[in-house]
Motif scaffolding. Sequence first.
Motif, short mmCIF file in Angstrom:
data_model
loop_
_atom_site.label_atom_id
_atom_site.label_comp_id
_atom_site.label_asym_id
_atom_site.label_seq_id
_atom_site.Cartn_x
_atom_site.Cartn_y
_atom_site.Cartn_z
N VAL A 236 -7.29 -0.05 -5.92
CA VAL A 236 -7.47 0.09 -7.36
C VAL A 236 -8.62 -0.81 -7.79
N LEU B 237 -3.52 1.87 -0.97
CA LEU B 237 -4.05 2.24 -2.28
C LEU B 237 -5.02 1.16 -2.74
N LEU C 71 1.51 3.33 -11.47
CA LEU C 71 0.80 2.06 -11.66
C LEU C 71 1.19 1.42 -12.99
N THR D 98 -5.56 -4.07 -3.59
CA THR D 98 -5.03 -3.11 -2.63
C THR D 98 -3.53 -3.33 -2.48
N ALA E 61 -8.61 4.71 -8.83
CA ALA E 61 -7.62 4.63 -7.75
C ALA E 61 -8.04 5.54 -6.61
#
Length: 217
Positions: A90, A88, A124, A106, A139
């Motif tokens: 961000v 992921l 989150l 990440t 994201a």
Amino acid sequence: GQRLPLVQGADGWSGALRLDVPALYRVTAEGLRAALPAHRLEPITDEPPLVRVIEPASGLATMSPGQRSWRIIFEASDDYAVDALARLTVTTAIGEGEAVRFAERTQTVRGTGDPRRRRFVIDLPLGSYGLVPGSDLVAQLTVADTRAPGPQAVRGPGVILRVPSPQAAEAEGLDLAAKRQLPAYFRSQRQVIIDTEALIRQRRSLSAEEFLARSDT
């Protein structure tokens, strides 16, 4: 013209080869008086994974007063299998105008469900990103399949969480809709710059009306 020796094991005779194009094969062995019929081998292309956003429903969400976390759900599918671990990314854009500061984080997330269709549910915590009015949090999920060697990795679409600015609260009607929704189309700032530079180079060959229309578009 290629020969592949077979090895006898507990489950019978086996062998392996890399197949890039269609081919025919037949089995031969010592003592066979006649050639066995040929059969076709057809390679099937291994497609890269597909990523889509399940939640939120739109690409742009607005942060609510007092909101402490943001739930995002991605779904990744593949013709064979999706790796259970994904990355992921961000990205935060904090501030407005020329004072915008970008930062990227990440983290590894784990998916659940069938290997061919996994879901990645992410909550989150917003307090750690230092968001202020006018900020954006983007994201994106990068997933891979299980091809060996060389798994195929794909970065999915981005979703934006926007912290509303005081100016947006003062807008009404269409102005308010534009302030909230138009930035969702600008998910790639680099692409906007590329398109703008291309339009500037073509300006001399365009009429004023056509230039303005393409600029608005």
